[in-house]
Design an enzyme around this catalytic site. Sequence first.
Site, short mmCIF file in Angstrom:
data_model
loop_
_atom_site.label_atom_id
_atom_site.label_comp_id
_atom_site.label_asym_id
_atom_site.label_seq_id
_atom_site.Cartn_x
_atom_site.Cartn_y
_atom_site.Cartn_z
N LYS A 144 0.84 -1.19 0.00
CA LYS A 144 0.00 0.00 0.00
C LYS A 144 0.88 1.25 0.00
CE LYS A 144 -3.97 -1.83 2.57
NZ LYS A 144 -4.99 -1.63 1.54
N ARG A 191 -10.34 -11.44 1.82
CA ARG A 191 -11.22 -12.48 1.26
C ARG A 191 -10.55 -13.85 1.30
NH1 ARG A 191 -11.58 -9.14 -4.21
NH2 ARG A 191 -11.28 -7.49 -2.66
N1 BES Z 1 -8.19 -3.79 4.37
C1 BES Z 1 -8.32 -3.37 3.02
C2 BES Z 1 -9.60 -2.59 2.77
C3 BES Z 1 -9.70 -1.21 3.33
C4 BES Z 1 -9.29 -0.13 2.59
C5 BES Z 1 -10.28 -0.99 4.55
C6 BES Z 1 -9.41 1.13 3.09
C7 BES Z 1 -10.41 0.27 5.04
C8 BES Z 1 -9.99 1.34 4.31
C9 BES Z 1 -8.31 -4.58 2.08
O1 BES Z 1 -7.54 -5.63 2.49
C10 BES Z 1 -7.75 -4.11 0.80
O2 BES Z 1 -6.62 -3.74 0.77
N2 BES Z 1 -8.56 -4.13 -0.25
C11 BES Z 1 -8.14 -3.67 -1.52
C12 BES Z 1 -8.66 -4.64 -2.55
C13 BES Z 1 -8.14 -4.40 -3.93
C14 BES Z 1 -6.68 -4.73 -4.00
C15 BES Z 1 -8.95 -5.24 -4.89
C16 BES Z 1 -8.71 -2.29 -1.75
O3 BES Z 1 -9.85 -2.06 -1.38
O4 BES Z 1 -7.98 -1.43 -2.23
MN MN Z 2 -5.52 -5.41 1.84
#
Ligand code: BES
Ligand code: MN
Length: 497
Positions: free
Chosen positions: A276, A351
């Site tokens: 990230k 997931r």
């Molecule tokens: N934990 C994150 C989702 C999240 C993002 C929660 C912002 C709270 C605030 C999850 O694991 C994630 O990173 N999801 C990705 C999925 C994507 C790579 C398809 C996302 O939402 O960017």
């Molecule tokens: Mn994630």
Amino acid sequence: MIEVSSKKPSQFTGDLLVYFVRQSEKKHAPVCSDKLVQERINQVFELGDCLGKKDECLLIYPERVVDGVRAKRLLVVGLGKDDLSREVFRRAGGVVAQKGLSLMAAKLFLVVPAELDFPVVEMVECLCEGLILGSYQFKKYKKEDEEEKSAKMGRISLYIPEKSLAAARKAVKLGSAAGQAGVATRDMAHEPANVWTPQAFADYGKKIGGQGRLSCRIIEQDEMARLKMGGILGVNQGSALPPKLVILEYRTGKTVPTLLLVGKGLTFDSGGISLKPGEGMGDMKYDMCGGAAVMAAMEVIAEEKPHRLDVVALVPATENMPSSSALRPGDIITQYGGKTVEVMNTDAEGRLILADALAYGVEEFKPDAVIDVATLTGAVVVGLGHHRTGLLSNNDYLADKVLKAGERSGELMWRLPLADEYREQLKSKIADLKNIGGKHGGAITAAAFLQAFVGETPWVHLDIAGTAWDYTEKPYVPKGPSGIGARTLIELVRGWQ
Ligand code: BES
Ligand code: MN
Ligand code: ZN
């Protein structure tokens, strides 16, 4: 501490005596049950300072001789002019809590407005929730600021007419238990990822399990390997901390339906190799909020001992870290039960751990209904902002039940669709599924992924990524983690028919 009392408010000599008023028609001052307070309200109403608006409050320093009031301060709290609801009283409780804290009031006396057209027990229940949630602070790591450390919520008495005392006492119990569950969820969330590790989830489970009808068992890494839980193991590969799958079982001992709860316990989500961006990454210690909500709810369920329902909870817990041993984009893993997944993005890890837990839970416990709670996608925040939790389901009846429980708890949800078209987006050329569904409809494709692991079992997925923190501002929700989810689950179990 909250208690009920039918001692006359005029005899109260403590720090803060609280009255609640409705906002009235334009030209009239809000109406208060106490004559002397009413005179004061009339006086300041002329100045436009006390209208009884929602979340508004007025602090009065009574002249003791003139007013005949023995309390040190009076607080008049507005209930607004909209229809009375549980949420109105929760908010009002939050207003009192915040004011009480800032005044460092040690003794509070609240006059429950029993004359209003709303069930007194629900007023009491929701005031308690608001008081507990609204006075929340996390100061464990503030070692130096003495003044800040010393502000605490004082002793609270709720004035109730004699005839309603017994019922009100029960309502205090209900409201306090739900409020405490929110507090417990926030406490877990506030802990940094170097403290709140997968092991911490396991320890918490063992602490609340093992007494009464609640038992706790941890599936450790070696057992996960035997069970072929490739999702949790895969996500955990880059972390120095071993994963845990916490299982809590509440059993009535009778033949009743089983509810399965699953909470995402991702103790830190760096994204893994699909790292990230640095900005805001610290917030990803909150990626365990679903797991926290489920644990906190189980704690209350075990105390309240419902007899219509067995409840099993699963919290898959791990970090998602980059390292030379971490899962790579392009890797193929095998989830519990045998489905293969092409991991296109290691940041779509929630997931993967949930899929193992859901598939295992459905097979092992044969539940009649499944609910998972997870900070699953950034996409749900894009769609619904911070004001509604996303709800997705394969069953209208269960979806409605959860929506209603959310409404009663003041934890609002909005249902998003699920359909074949979204599943199409998850087709992989070389495996059964891929773990991302492309740019569009991300909250839905994430849910569609989970759906593949619950089969036909009625299931609701709650995506709390937008509501677990930075939630809609409310008097009973201070900044930081909101503790969302636990109260809805408790309410759902309480109302289960
Ligand atoms: N934990 C994150 C989702 C999240 C993002 C929660 C912002 C709270 C605030 C999850 O694991 C994630 O990173 N999801 C990705 C999925 C994507 C790579 C398809 C996302 O939402 O960017
Ligand atoms: Mn994630
Ligand atoms: Zn995550």
